[in-house]
Design an enzyme around this catalytic site. Structure first.
Site, PDB file in Angstrom:
ATOM      1  N   LYS A 189       0.839  -1.211   0.000  1.00 18.72           N
ATOM      2  CA  LYS A 189       0.000   0.000   0.000  1.00 18.72           C
ATOM      3  C   LYS A 189       0.870   1.256   0.000  1.00 18.72           C
ATOM      4  CE  LYS A 189      -1.986  -0.956   3.949  1.00 18.72           C
ATOM      5  NZ  LYS A 189      -1.305  -2.221   4.265  1.00 18.72           N
TER       6      LYS A 189
ATOM      7  N   ARG B  87      -9.694   1.347   8.246  1.00 20.21           N
ATOM      8  CA  ARG B  87      -9.309  -0.020   8.577  1.00 20.21           C
ATOM      9  C   ARG B  87     -10.376  -0.751   9.357  1.00 20.21           C
ATOM     10  NH1 ARG B  87      -3.302   0.730   8.457  1.00 20.21           N
ATOM     11  NH2 ARG B  87      -2.419  -1.262   9.063  1.00 20.21           N
TER      12      ARG B  87
ATOM     13  N   ARG C 146      11.931  -6.231   5.136  1.00 19.07           N
ATOM     14  CA  ARG C 146      11.884  -4.762   5.063  1.00 19.07           C
ATOM     15  C   ARG C 146      12.841  -4.172   6.089  1.00 19.07           C
ATOM     16  NH1 ARG C 146       6.233  -1.690   5.599  1.00 19.07           N
ATOM     17  NH2 ARG C 146       6.073  -2.911   7.521  1.00 19.07           N
TER      18      ARG C 146
ATOM     19  N   ARG D 131      11.427  -2.722  11.336  1.00 22.00           N
ATOM     20  CA  ARG D 131      10.373  -1.949  12.014  1.00 22.00           C
ATOM     21  C   ARG D 131       9.914  -2.735  13.239  1.00 22.00           C
ATOM     22  NH1 ARG D 131       5.401   0.196   8.371  1.00 22.00           N
ATOM     23  NH2 ARG D 131       4.076  -0.960   9.787  1.00 22.00           N
TER      24      ARG D 131
ATOM     25  N   ARG E  50      -0.896  -8.853  13.367  1.00 19.01           N
ATOM     26  CA  ARG E  50      -1.432  -7.861  12.418  1.00 19.01           C
ATOM     27  C   ARG E  50      -2.293  -8.530  11.351  1.00 19.01           C
ATOM     28  NH1 ARG E  50       4.014  -5.334  10.711  1.00 19.01           N
ATOM     29  NH2 ARG E  50       2.840  -4.106   9.201  1.00 19.01           N
TER      30      ARG E  50
HETATM   31  P1  AP5 Z   1       4.913  -1.546   1.922  1.00 14.15           P
HETATM   32  O1  AP5 Z   1       4.673  -0.723   0.710  1.00 14.15           O
HETATM   33  O2  AP5 Z   1       5.515  -0.894   3.123  1.00 14.15           O
HETATM   34  O3  AP5 Z   1       3.553  -2.294   2.323  1.00 14.15           O
HETATM   35  P2  AP5 Z   1       2.355  -1.780   3.211  1.00 14.15           P
HETATM   36  O4  AP5 Z   1       1.125  -2.473   2.709  1.00 14.15           O
HETATM   37  O5  AP5 Z   1       2.326  -0.276   3.247  1.00 14.15           O
HETATM   38  O6  AP5 Z   1       2.814  -2.410   4.583  1.00 14.15           O
HETATM   39  P3  AP5 Z   1       2.759  -1.856   6.071  1.00 14.15           P
HETATM   40  O7  AP5 Z   1       3.413  -2.886   6.917  1.00 14.15           O
HETATM   41  O8  AP5 Z   1       3.297  -0.455   6.151  1.00 14.15           O
HETATM   42  O9  AP5 Z   1       1.219  -1.841   6.266  1.00 14.15           O
HETATM   43  P4  AP5 Z   1       0.431  -1.875   7.590  1.00 14.15           P
HETATM   44  O10 AP5 Z   1      -0.923  -1.586   7.079  1.00 14.15           O
HETATM   45  O11 AP5 Z   1       0.553  -3.078   8.424  1.00 14.15           O
HETATM   46  O12 AP5 Z   1       1.186  -0.747   8.445  1.00 14.15           O
HETATM   47  P5  AP5 Z   1       0.830   0.755   8.749  1.00 14.15           P
HETATM   48  O13 AP5 Z   1       2.099   1.490   8.789  1.00 14.15           O
HETATM   49  O14 AP5 Z   1      -0.272   1.280   7.903  1.00 14.15           O
HETATM   50  O15 AP5 Z   1       5.788  -2.811   1.484  1.00 14.15           O
HETATM   51  C1  AP5 Z   1       6.270  -3.743   2.438  1.00 14.15           C
HETATM   52  C2  AP5 Z   1       7.629  -4.289   1.977  1.00 14.15           C
HETATM   53  O16 AP5 Z   1       7.439  -5.013   0.750  1.00 14.15           O
HETATM   54  C3  AP5 Z   1       8.657  -3.189   1.640  1.00 14.15           C
HETATM   55  O17 AP5 Z   1       9.926  -3.652   1.990  1.00 14.15           O
HETATM   56  C4  AP5 Z   1       8.525  -3.009   0.110  1.00 14.15           C
HETATM   57  O18 AP5 Z   1       9.733  -2.574  -0.472  1.00 14.15           O
HETATM   58  C5  AP5 Z   1       8.190  -4.431  -0.328  1.00 14.15           C
HETATM   59  N1  AP5 Z   1       7.308  -4.472  -1.495  1.00 14.15           N
HETATM   60  C6  AP5 Z   1       6.206  -3.710  -1.738  1.00 14.15           C
HETATM   61  N2  AP5 Z   1       5.621  -4.078  -2.893  1.00 14.15           N
HETATM   62  C7  AP5 Z   1       6.357  -5.106  -3.377  1.00 14.15           C
HETATM   63  C8  AP5 Z   1       6.252  -5.935  -4.559  1.00 14.15           C
HETATM   64  N3  AP5 Z   1       5.242  -5.762  -5.445  1.00 14.15           N
HETATM   65  N4  AP5 Z   1       7.159  -6.906  -4.722  1.00 14.15           N
HETATM   66  C9  AP5 Z   1       8.173  -7.100  -3.812  1.00 14.15           C
HETATM   67  N5  AP5 Z   1       8.345  -6.349  -2.702  1.00 14.15           N
HETATM   68  C10 AP5 Z   1       7.447  -5.367  -2.494  1.00 14.15           C
HETATM   69  O19 AP5 Z   1       0.229   0.613  10.232  1.00 14.15           O
HETATM   70  C11 AP5 Z   1       1.025   0.216  11.307  1.00 14.15           C
HETATM   71  C12 AP5 Z   1       0.205   0.203  12.586  1.00 14.15           C
HETATM   72  O20 AP5 Z   1      -0.326   1.527  12.835  1.00 14.15           O
HETATM   73  C13 AP5 Z   1      -1.033  -0.711  12.571  1.00 14.15           C
HETATM   74  O21 AP5 Z   1      -0.711  -2.053  12.911  1.00 14.15           O
HETATM   75  C14 AP5 Z   1      -1.912  -0.026  13.628  1.00 14.15           C
HETATM   76  O22 AP5 Z   1      -1.481  -0.339  14.913  1.00 14.15           O
HETATM   77  C15 AP5 Z   1      -1.638   1.460  13.375  1.00 14.15           C
HETATM   78  N6  AP5 Z   1      -2.583   2.036  12.404  1.00 14.15           N
HETATM   79  C16 AP5 Z   1      -2.275   2.552  11.173  1.00 14.15           C
HETATM   80  N7  AP5 Z   1      -3.373   2.981  10.568  1.00 14.15           N
HETATM   81  C17 AP5 Z   1      -4.415   2.756  11.400  1.00 14.15           C
HETATM   82  C18 AP5 Z   1      -5.810   2.966  11.314  1.00 14.15           C
HETATM   83  N8  AP5 Z   1      -6.382   3.494  10.210  1.00 14.15           N
HETATM   84  N9  AP5 Z   1      -6.575   2.615  12.380  1.00 14.15           N
HETATM   85  C19 AP5 Z   1      -6.036   2.068  13.487  1.00 14.15           C
HETATM   86  N10 AP5 Z   1      -4.722   1.817  13.631  1.00 14.15           N
HETATM   87  C20 AP5 Z   1      -3.906   2.160  12.590  1.00 14.15           C
END
Ligand code: AP5
Length: 218
Positions: A13, A88, A127, A160, A171
């Site tokens: 994402k 979410r 990552r 991370r 998660r």
């Molecule tokens: P990346 O692009 O970082 O993937 P992502 O889907 O953004 O993954 P996240 O782990 O950041 O998502 P998340 O939703 O768990 O975390 P968030 O920060 O939102 O890619 C991941 C890896 O894969 C990278 O190394 C990239 O290079 C690689 N990659 C990407 N695409 C690829 C491809 N096609 N092929 C190969 N490699 C690839 O949230 C974290 C925490 O914050 C949550 O757990 C929660 O506690 C809190 N939080 C955030 N938002 C909310 C909300 N709306 N409500 C409540 N709590 C929230």
């Protein structure tokens, strides 16, 4: 365009929202990044978020929703935005709909990036992030030039804190229970675009742009 990027942790994402944002000139709003920054700065928001994020749980809707509401009122969001990792929960989706209704607009398209759990675990465990500039690397697909060091800051890269195997598992469970129902929610509104997220980054990007150009012309 007002876009939502939805998908399991590690689906890409953030990677795709950044690329699409640059291409279309839209700000990327990542609630994960906003909350991590608040934790690093030790603000009230950070204190409320940290206990949940440490264990892979969702931060409470009543904490996250006002943050997003305030952000999308900012000037750079007037012509559109990409929400990355929000909504979410059903509560957040309904809250977003109400906020946008008050502003006289709505979400135009929801990009749902779908990947298997095995891909998620592999990607997240590989990552690495720079603690100074937040640059993101992947040891398989996008490694730093010098092993273990950020290309820009030369600072040691880190896993991370929520990318430990047990937290990834938590998660994924939280995602299935709270976030997956949004697929049906947005599908029933006719704005969900399914993207197979297991391919190369450039191919996934092209699929998203293809779906968005169709959405814009319809
Ligand atoms: P990346 O692009 O970082 O993937 P992502 O889907 O953004 O993954 P996240 O782990 O950041 O998502 P998340 O939703 O768990 O975390 P968030 O920060 O939102 O890619 C991941 C890896 O894969 C990278 O190394 C990239 O290079 C690689 N990659 C990407 N695409 C690829 C491809 N096609 N092929 C190969 N490699 C690839 O949230 C974290 C925490 O914050 C949550 O757990 C929660 O506690 C809190 N939080 C955030 N938002 C909310 C909300 N709306 N409500 C409540 N709590 C929230």
């Amino acid at each position: 365009m007002r876009l939502v990027f939805l998908g399991p942790p590690g689906s890409g994402k953030g990677t795709q929202a950044r690329m699409v944002g640059e291409k279309l000139g839209l700000p990327q709003i990542s609630t994960g990044d906003i909350l991590r920054e608040a934790i690093a700065r030790k603000t009230d928001l950070g204190e409320k978020a940290k206990p949940y994020m440490d264990v892979g749980e969702l931060v409470l809707d009543e904490v996250v929703l006002p943050v997003v509401e305030k952000r999308i009122m900012e000037k750079d969001c007037m012509k559109g935005f990409i929400l990355d990792g929000f909504p979410r929960t059903l509560g957040q989706a309904i809250g977003l709909e109400e906020v946008l209704q008050r502003l006289g607009c709505a979400v135009d398209a929801v990009i749902f990036i779908d990947v298997d759990d095995t891909v998620v675990v592999r990607r997240l465990s590989r990552r690495r992030v720079c603690p100074k500039c937040n640059a993101m690397y992947n040891l398989d697909t996008d490694p730093p030039k010098q092993e273990g060091l950020c290309d820009r800051c030369q600072v040691g890269l880190q896993l991370r804190s929520d990318d430990k195997p047990e937290t990834i598992e938590a998660r994924l469970l939280v995602y299935r229970k709270n976030t997956l129902p949004l697929v049906e929610y947005y599908e029933s509104r006719g704005i969900l675009k399914r993207i197979a997220g297991g391919g190369e980054i450039g191919k996934v990007f092209d699929s998203i742009l293809g779906e968005l150009s169709e959405a814009r012309s319809s």
